[in-house]
Design an enzyme around this catalytic site. Sequence first.
Site, PDB file in Angstrom:
ATOM      1  CD  GLN A   1      49.093   9.090  85.377  1.00  0.00           C
ATOM      2  OE1 GLN A   1      48.025   8.787  84.834  1.00  0.00           O
ATOM      3  NE2 GLN A   1      50.174   8.337  85.291  1.00  0.00           N
TER       4      GLN A   1
ATOM      5  CE1 TYR B   1      45.912   9.271  76.836  1.00  0.00           C
ATOM      6  CE2 TYR B   1      47.426   8.380  78.466  1.00  0.00           C
ATOM      7  CZ  TYR B   1      46.269   8.268  77.715  1.00  0.00           C
ATOM      8  OH  TYR B   1      45.462   7.162  77.844  1.00  0.00           O
TER       9      TYR B   1
ATOM     10  NE  ARG C   1      53.373   5.086  83.974  1.00  0.00           N
ATOM     11  CZ  ARG C   1      52.426   4.190  84.206  1.00  0.00           C
ATOM     12  NH1 ARG C   1      51.194   4.572  84.464  1.00  0.00           N
ATOM     13  NH2 ARG C   1      52.708   2.900  84.194  1.00  0.00           N
TER      14      ARG C   1
ATOM     15  N   GLY D   1      51.346  -2.786  88.871  1.00  0.00           N
ATOM     16  CA  GLY D   1      50.050  -2.275  88.459  1.00  0.00           C
ATOM     17  C   GLY D   1      48.936  -3.283  88.568  1.00  0.00           C
TER      18      GLY D   1
ATOM     19  CB  CYS E   1      43.606 -12.256  81.102  1.00  0.00           C
ATOM     20  SG  CYS E   1      42.601 -11.385  82.339  1.00  0.00           S
TER      21      CYS E   1
ATOM     22  CB  CYS F   1      40.234  -8.421  88.411  1.00  0.00           C
ATOM     23  SG  CYS F   1      41.697  -9.489  88.515  1.00  0.00           S
TER      24      CYS F   1
ATOM     25  CD  GLN G   1      38.421 -25.971  78.579  1.00  0.00           C
ATOM     26  OE1 GLN G   1      39.213 -25.621  77.717  1.00  0.00           O
ATOM     27  NE2 GLN G   1      37.557 -26.952  78.380  1.00  0.00           N
TER      28      GLN G   1
ATOM     29  CE  LYS H   1      52.438 -25.921  80.426  1.00  0.00           C
ATOM     30  NZ  LYS H   1      52.902 -27.072  79.630  1.00  0.00           N
TER      31      LYS H   1
END
Length: 652
Positions: free
Chosen positions: A103, A174, A222, A319, A346, A358, A417, A427
């Site tokens: 890219q 960009y 893109r 991705g 996340c 990750c 948790q 969820k």
Amino acid sequence: MKYAHVFTFGKIGSLMLKNRVVMPAMGTRLATADGEMTDQQIRYYEERAKGGTGLIITEFTTVDFELGRAAINQLRIDDDCLIPGFRRLADAIHTYGARVFVQLHHAGRETTSYLTGGKQIVAPSPVTCEAIGEEPRELTTAEVKEIIQQFVDGAARCQAAGIDGVELHGAHGYLINQFLSPNTNLRTDEYGGSFEKRMRFIEEIITGIKERCGADFPVTVRLSASEFEEGGLDLPLSREIARYLEKAGADGIHASSGNYNTMETVIESPLYEEGWRVYLAEEIKKEVNIPVFAVGNIRDPQFVESILEEGRTDFVAIGRGHIADPEWVRKVAEGREKEIRMCISCLHCVYTQGPIECSVNVRAGRELEFLKMAKIDEKRSVVIVGGGPGGMEAARVLALKGYKVTLFEKNSKLGGQLNLVTDPVYKKKMKKYVKYLNNEMARLNIHIRRNTEASVELIKLLDPYAVLLATGGIPYMPDIEGCDLHNVCNYRAIKVEDSVLQGKKVAVVGSGMVCHSTSRRLSEQGNEVILIEVLTDSAKKISPMTRKKLQEKLQNEGIQVVTDHEIVKIVPKGLILKEKETGKKVEIDADQVVIAMGVQAYNPLEHPLRMEMENVFVIGDAAGNTSLADATREGFETAYALESLVKEPALK
């Protein structure tokens, strides 16, 4: 075949791909500080190629290291000396039958003078990006032509390195995007004004590459099909751009969205539905005959198959799903969908400092460090206490190494948790991750003892080689005057013990995911809720865009959010706050105060166990850490290196 459309050959120009799955460009920060390819970077991409992906597009690679980069440790392709590194990358990826594009990128105004060595940033016009806050210098016509040549030269270097094609980064605000958008291109020369003149910059890049590299060398674009910003690119304009790009010689269009001012539409928070951006690709596909790529929060194999089958897109770009599980494609092909470690959106991979990480895949960006899962020579027993993500990750790795694992969980459900997430969209993602962990426990024959409180005596009966304590945390109660009053409780009373408040005025104190979900539950129970936002360690792990989105969702549900205040004390009928800037005190009325400020370590077994045995290890919240990423990393690393950590004998 169950996924016939996923595993159909596809073509980009004259280039044949073995399936319809693409790994799109995502920053890794794995290059050197000078932008050179590293062994770790090659291994990172190689692992995704080995996992079965049809096409891998490298992270954004600048054609102008001086003025065009947007990040530290960003790849570059602006010098011939860089060709060997890309050659090694191409060779590694081609080994597994995958194809690779680079890219090509120039940041334009979406960078900072810190990255340009103090030089003023540049753009088509001197229009400041609100998210950056630095006014750019307008490029001269001669400089524009130089940058066009830099793109062409970059593509030629890629071809010389054996790269299969290039993608022009014309999205996310960009430089190419800046030339295309009426918001950012106010030029009056040959590169601005009319639609055709705004298109000239990218048109001359495509033409230049085709003349230099040949008509058969693939060039895709893109494109932010919508910037989600007033006056910027939108679908009607992008339809016209797509038609123009096809005529100019583009071989495919990657339909993305957003810019730095609308970043949550570029990299979604956990609160976005799967595939919400597919409609952009679908609309672009109606306008062109060249292939179109759909991208954005796509995870589930059945969903991927469905959008291909329905003809909404030609290729699907997965991705962050490739960061979480580099074997996504292979597992789908082999009918092992339950073994896919799904991305939970996340954003830890985006906002962590340094090389890519990750939350659910510790090996991401560290593949060279964890090359092989060494098997042990003899059967050994290991006990894990706690069935949260850290404990289950440790159990998974230990089982793969050949250990006999017994896991104690005092509750009936595994997940810890993670089970407290209540936002409906988030969820669903978290449940998939918990389901994956549960499936791994069953697949690897890990002995789970649910509804069992572990004790020193129970553990000693198993004569363990080592014990890992992943007992998690208990609700943190701050040292605030009035916390011991009868009208104060912690979030567990609401979320776990199912205490029901109705028709009350409730103040929730804290921040982070648990705090927001507690506020939502209380509102759903019919209470008037006010959230007093107090920054906590766990909340610091949430990205700014997720925090903003969470606040907006709460406000849309009628929950008042109070920021920039400190709590002076809690009183029988509410709280007294102090405004941080002015020091002015404010009294908030509330029938009930709920503290939701995260957890503190809960680790009752460590001391008595250490009195009886040597090899006791504490991980996750029990060790004082506060994030899923920490728990997963400690579980993985401790299990991976256990033999080198253990002191013989286990029992004293």
